[in-house]
Design a protein around this motif. Structure first.
Motif, PDB file in Angstrom:
ATOM      1  N   ARG A  77       0.833  -1.204   0.000  1.00 56.20           N
ATOM      2  CA  ARG A  77       0.000   0.000   0.000  1.00 56.20           C
ATOM      3  C   ARG A  77       0.869   1.256   0.000  1.00 56.20           C
ATOM      4  NH1 ARG A  77      -2.156   3.597   3.603  1.00 56.20           N
ATOM      5  NH2 ARG A  77      -4.233   4.438   3.065  1.00 56.20           N
ATOM      6  N   ARG A  78       1.870   1.291   0.869  1.00 54.98           N
ATOM      7  CA  ARG A  78       2.768   2.439   0.927  1.00 54.98           C
ATOM      8  C   ARG A  78       3.533   2.609  -0.385  1.00 54.98           C
ATOM      9  NH1 ARG A  78       4.790   5.447   5.170  1.00 54.98           N
ATOM     10  NH2 ARG A  78       6.878   6.333   4.902  1.00 54.98           N
ATOM     11  N   GLY A  79       3.986   1.507  -0.947  1.00 52.47           N
ATOM     12  CA  GLY A  79       4.700   1.575  -2.218  1.00 52.47           C
ATOM     13  C   GLY A  79       3.819   2.088  -3.340  1.00 52.47           C
ATOM     14  N   THR A  80       2.555   1.683  -3.331  1.00 48.55           N
ATOM     15  CA  THR A  80       1.617   2.141  -4.361  1.00 48.55           C
ATOM     16  C   THR A  80       1.382   3.648  -4.270  1.00 48.55           C
ATOM     17  OG1 THR A  80       0.491   0.004  -4.387  1.00 48.55           O
ATOM     18  CG2 THR A  80      -0.714   1.888  -5.285  1.00 48.55           C
ATOM     19  N   LEU A  81       1.217   4.155  -3.055  1.00 48.46           N
ATOM     20  CA  LEU A  81       0.984   5.590  -2.868  1.00 48.46           C
ATOM     21  C   LEU A  81       2.185   6.416  -3.323  1.00 48.46           C
ATOM     22  CD1 LEU A  81      -0.791   5.580   0.629  1.00 48.46           C
ATOM     23  CD2 LEU A  81      -1.827   5.912  -1.627  1.00 48.46           C
ATOM     24  N   TYR A  82       3.369   5.985  -2.944  1.00 42.60           N
ATOM     25  CA  TYR A  82       4.576   6.687  -3.386  1.00 42.60           C
ATOM     26  C   TYR A  82       4.732   6.576  -4.906  1.00 42.60           C
ATOM     27  CZ  TYR A  82       6.750   8.015   1.040  1.00 42.60           C
ATOM     28  OH  TYR A  82       7.046   8.631   2.230  1.00 42.60           O
ATOM     29  N   GLY A  83       4.389   5.430  -5.458  1.00 44.70           N
ATOM     30  CA  GLY A  83       4.493   5.241  -6.901  1.00 44.70           C
ATOM     31  C   GLY A  83       3.560   6.156  -7.674  1.00 44.70           C
ATOM     32  N   ILE A  84       2.336   6.296  -7.202  1.00 37.74           N
ATOM     33  CA  ILE A  84       1.368   7.170  -7.865  1.00 37.74           C
ATOM     34  C   ILE A  84       1.847   8.615  -7.850  1.00 37.74           C
ATOM     35  CG2 ILE A  84      -0.958   8.151  -7.690  1.00 37.74           C
ATOM     36  CD1 ILE A  84      -1.887   5.396  -6.701  1.00 37.74           C
ATOM     37  N   ALA A  85       2.367   9.048  -6.705  1.00 39.59           N
ATOM     38  CA  ALA A  85       2.884  10.420  -6.601  1.00 39.59           C
ATOM     39  C   ALA A  85       4.062  10.636  -7.550  1.00 39.59           C
ATOM     40  CB  ALA A  85       3.306  10.701  -5.159  1.00 39.59           C
ATOM     41  N   ALA A  86       4.953   9.649  -7.628  1.00 34.66           N
ATOM     42  CA  ALA A  86       6.122   9.771  -8.509  1.00 34.66           C
ATOM     43  C   ALA A  86       5.714   9.827  -9.968  1.00 34.66           C
ATOM     44  CB  ALA A  86       7.070   8.589  -8.262  1.00 34.66           C
ATOM     45  N   VAL A  87       4.757   8.986 -10.360  1.00 31.63           N
ATOM     46  CA  VAL A  87       4.279   8.970 -11.754  1.00 31.63           C
ATOM     47  C   VAL A  87       3.655  10.312 -12.115  1.00 31.63           C
ATOM     48  CG1 VAL A  87       2.594   7.965 -13.338  1.00 31.63           C
ATOM     49  CG2 VAL A  87       3.975   6.478 -11.884  1.00 31.63           C
ATOM     50  N   GLY A  88       2.849  10.852 -11.226  1.00 28.75           N
ATOM     51  CA  GLY A  88       2.219  12.144 -11.496  1.00 28.75           C
ATOM     52  C   GLY A  88       3.241  13.249 -11.700  1.00 28.75           C
ATOM     53  N   THR A 211      16.562   4.452  -5.175  1.00 29.66           N
ATOM     54  CA  THR A 211      16.931   3.853  -3.892  1.00 29.66           C
ATOM     55  C   THR A 211      16.221   4.558  -2.736  1.00 29.66           C
ATOM     56  OG1 THR A 211      19.097   3.168  -4.730  1.00 29.66           O
ATOM     57  CG2 THR A 211      18.860   3.338  -2.348  1.00 29.66           C
ATOM     58  N   TRP A 212      16.157   5.877  -2.804  1.00 31.24           N
ATOM     59  CA  TRP A 212      15.450   6.623  -1.752  1.00 31.24           C
ATOM     60  C   TRP A 212      13.984   6.203  -1.698  1.00 31.24           C
ATOM     61  CZ3 TRP A 212      11.221   9.887  -1.724  1.00 31.24           C
ATOM     62  CH2 TRP A 212      10.994  10.590  -0.535  1.00 31.24           C
ATOM     63  N   LEU A 213      13.350   6.088  -2.855  1.00 36.45           N
ATOM     64  CA  LEU A 213      11.952   5.643  -2.892  1.00 36.45           C
ATOM     65  C   LEU A 213      11.803   4.236  -2.332  1.00 36.45           C
ATOM     66  CD1 LEU A 213      10.308   6.764  -6.271  1.00 36.45           C
ATOM     67  CD2 LEU A 213       9.526   7.264  -3.955  1.00 36.45           C
ATOM     68  N   ARG A 214      12.733   3.387  -2.698  1.00 39.67           N
ATOM     69  CA  ARG A 214      12.692   1.996  -2.220  1.00 39.67           C
ATOM     70  C   ARG A 214      12.784   1.943  -0.693  1.00 39.67           C
ATOM     71  NH1 ARG A 214      13.463  -1.883   0.403  1.00 39.67           N
ATOM     72  NH2 ARG A 214      14.615  -3.797  -0.074  1.00 39.67           N
ATOM     73  N   ARG A 215      13.693   2.706  -0.126  1.00 39.92           N
ATOM     74  CA  ARG A 215      13.863   2.694   1.322  1.00 39.92           C
ATOM     75  C   ARG A 215      12.718   3.424   2.017  1.00 39.92           C
ATOM     76  NH1 ARG A 215      18.725   0.554   2.672  1.00 39.92           N
ATOM     77  NH2 ARG A 215      18.463   1.161   4.855  1.00 39.92           N
ATOM     78  N   ARG A 216      12.266   4.502   1.429  1.00 44.31           N
ATOM     79  CA  ARG A 216      11.199   5.290   2.041  1.00 44.31           C
ATOM     80  C   ARG A 216       9.884   4.520   2.084  1.00 44.31           C
ATOM     81  NH1 ARG A 216      10.932   9.740   5.380  1.00 44.31           N
ATOM     82  NH2 ARG A 216       8.947  10.818   5.103  1.00 44.31           N
ATOM     83  N   SER A 217       9.585   3.826   0.996  1.00 44.53           N
ATOM     84  CA  SER A 217       8.318   3.105   0.900  1.00 44.53           C
ATOM     85  C   SER A 217       8.418   1.674   1.400  1.00 44.53           C
ATOM     86  CB  SER A 217       7.826   3.090  -0.548  1.00 44.53           C
ATOM     87  OG  SER A 217       8.682   2.316  -1.369  1.00 44.53           O
ATOM     88  N   SER A 219       9.084  -0.758  -0.476  1.00 38.02           N
ATOM     89  CA  SER A 219       8.558  -1.624  -1.526  1.00 38.02           C
ATOM     90  C   SER A 219       9.182  -1.313  -2.873  1.00 38.02           C
ATOM     91  CB  SER A 219       7.037  -1.443  -1.624  1.00 38.02           C
ATOM     92  OG  SER A 219       6.510  -2.135  -2.733  1.00 38.02           O
ATOM     93  N   LEU A 220       9.315  -2.348  -3.707  1.00 40.33           N
ATOM     94  CA  LEU A 220       9.791  -2.155  -5.073  1.00 40.33           C
ATOM     95  C   LEU A 220       8.756  -1.478  -5.957  1.00 40.33           C
ATOM     96  CD1 LEU A 220      11.719  -5.392  -6.184  1.00 40.33           C
ATOM     97  CD2 LEU A 220      12.642  -3.130  -5.687  1.00 40.33           C
ATOM     98  N   LEU A 221       7.504  -1.452  -5.522  1.00 39.57           N
ATOM     99  CA  LEU A 221       6.449  -0.870  -6.359  1.00 39.57           C
ATOM    100  C   LEU A 221       6.729   0.599  -6.677  1.00 39.57           C
ATOM    101  CD1 LEU A 221       3.233  -2.412  -4.742  1.00 39.57           C
ATOM    102  CD2 LEU A 221       4.340  -3.061  -6.892  1.00 39.57           C
ATOM    103  N   ALA A 222       7.249   1.342  -5.705  1.00 41.89           N
ATOM    104  CA  ALA A 222       7.501   2.771  -5.915  1.00 41.89           C
ATOM    105  C   ALA A 222       8.595   3.026  -6.954  1.00 41.89           C
ATOM    106  CB  ALA A 222       7.830   3.450  -4.586  1.00 41.89           C
ATOM    107  N   PRO A 223       9.795   2.433  -6.823  1.00 35.41           N
ATOM    108  CA  PRO A 223      10.800   2.662  -7.869  1.00 35.41           C
ATOM    109  C   PRO A 223      10.411   2.067  -9.223  1.00 35.41           C
ATOM    110  CG  PRO A 223      11.597   1.062  -6.257  1.00 35.41           C
ATOM    111  CD  PRO A 223      10.364   1.677  -5.694  1.00 35.41           C
ATOM    112  N   ILE A 224       9.647   0.971  -9.233  1.00 32.07           N
ATOM    113  CA  ILE A 224       9.168   0.425 -10.508  1.00 32.07           C
ATOM    114  C   ILE A 224       8.271   1.437 -11.204  1.00 32.07           C
ATOM    115  CG2 ILE A 224       7.557  -1.262 -11.498  1.00 32.07           C
ATOM    116  CD1 ILE A 224       8.757  -3.349  -9.638  1.00 32.07           C
ATOM    117  N   ALA A 225       7.365   2.042 -10.447  1.00 34.04           N
ATOM    118  CA  ALA A 225       6.456   3.033 -11.027  1.00 34.04           C
ATOM    119  C   ALA A 225       7.213   4.242 -11.556  1.00 34.04           C
ATOM    120  CB  ALA A 225       5.425   3.466  -9.980  1.00 34.04           C
ATOM    121  N   LEU A 226       8.183   4.729 -10.773  1.00 35.38           N
ATOM    122  CA  LEU A 226       8.960   5.888 -11.211  1.00 35.38           C
ATOM    123  C   LEU A 226       9.799   5.543 -12.432  1.00 35.38           C
ATOM    124  CD1 LEU A 226       9.985   8.757 -10.877  1.00 35.38           C
ATOM    125  CD2 LEU A 226      11.657   7.910  -9.212  1.00 35.38           C
ATOM    126  N   HIS A 227      10.465   4.402 -12.394  1.00 33.57           N
ATOM    127  CA  HIS A 227      11.308   3.969 -13.515  1.00 33.57           C
ATOM    128  C   HIS A 227      10.479   3.831 -14.787  1.00 33.57           C
ATOM    129  CE1 HIS A 227      14.962   1.207 -14.585  1.00 33.57           C
ATOM    130  NE2 HIS A 227      14.643   2.012 -15.583  1.00 33.57           N
TER     131      HIS A 227
END
Length: 247
Positions: A77-88, A211-217, A219-227
């Motif tokens: 859930r945390r990774g998804t939220l960070y991922g959505i913000a990064a994508v936007g 890496t910051w997103l990965r550690r902050r969230s 989850s791999l979901l956040a850096p995957i979304a940003l990448h």
């Protein structure tokens, strides 16, 4: 007292084993990169995904937990939220860059000369061939092994540098396929070297952010979304700009 002495005696051995794990992962990644870029077309498609899965299996057998690999369900859930913000954020920056005359030429890459080709690349090729395997390998496996051996500083420094060096082979023709970069860096050998150095620096910096997103969230979901958003949105924007400029 005896327990404390045993723990202190075990630390160097644990550190050595963790360092060996890091060395094995780095050697496999280096070999994967060479095979993917300097052998056959099929190898360039399947080598990185296969290597990522093999590395995952290896480090799981070495005792790395799902949470150390960024794959624990409790962080989804945390990774998804960070991922959505990064994508936007990325979509906004890419849209502005494609619209501004000063940055628009940097989107003129002939590899995405058609919108249909860019859509296939963005939605299928980039996620399955590049983004997911690379994040699994770097922010998952390498991240976990570096963290055990060297801690947070090692993860950020070594992990980001290795991610930058990973892109040397893929940036060899960078300035010949992009009008904006050719005009900015020049052509020939000098331009090619400058393009490689720029690519390594840029992807190493991106590695720090991933890496910051990965550690902050967690989850791999956040850096995957940003990448994905950087590569995928960039491909779509390049196709739209190319189509609008050339036609």
């Amino acid at each position: 007292m005896l327990d404390t002495d045993l723990e202190e005696a075990a630390r160097p051995r644990h550190r050595l084993h963790a360092s060996i794990d890091v060395a094995v992962v780095v050697v496999v990644l280096a070999g994967t990169n060479l095979i993917a870029h300097f052998t056959t077309a099929w190898a360039s498609i399947v080598t990185v995904p296969i290597a990522a899965v093999i590395l995952l299996a290896l480090v799981r057998r070495r005792g790395l937990g799902w949470h150390e690999l960024g794959l624990s369900p409790r962080h989804w859930r945390r990774g998804t939220l960070y991922g959505i913000a990064a994508v936007g954020l990325v979509l906004t920056v890419v849209a502005i860059g494609a619209l501004l005359p000063v940055t628009r030429p940097f989107f003129l890459a002939d590899r995405y000369a058609t919108i249909s080709g860019a859509l296939i690349a963005s939605m299928i090729v980039i996620p399955l061939q590049t983004v997911i395997p690379e994040e699994l390998a770097f922010r998952g496996v390498l991240h976990g092994t570096l963290d055990r051996a060297y801690g947070t500083r090692g993860v950020f420094a070594a992990g980001s540098l290795l991610f930058g060096l990973w892109h040397i082979a893929s940036s060899l023709g960078l300035t010949t396929n992009n009008r904006g970069l050719t005009g900015f860096l020049g052509g020939g050998v000098t331009g090619q070297i400058a393009g490689i150095l720029l690519a390594v620096a840029a992807t190493a910096a991106a590695g720090c952010v991933f890496t910051w997103l990965r550690r902050r969230s967690g989850s791999l979901l956040a850096p995957i979304a940003l990448h994905w958003s950087v590569n995928g949105a960039g491909a779509l924007a390049a196709a739209i700009v190319w189509h609008a400029t050339v036609s």
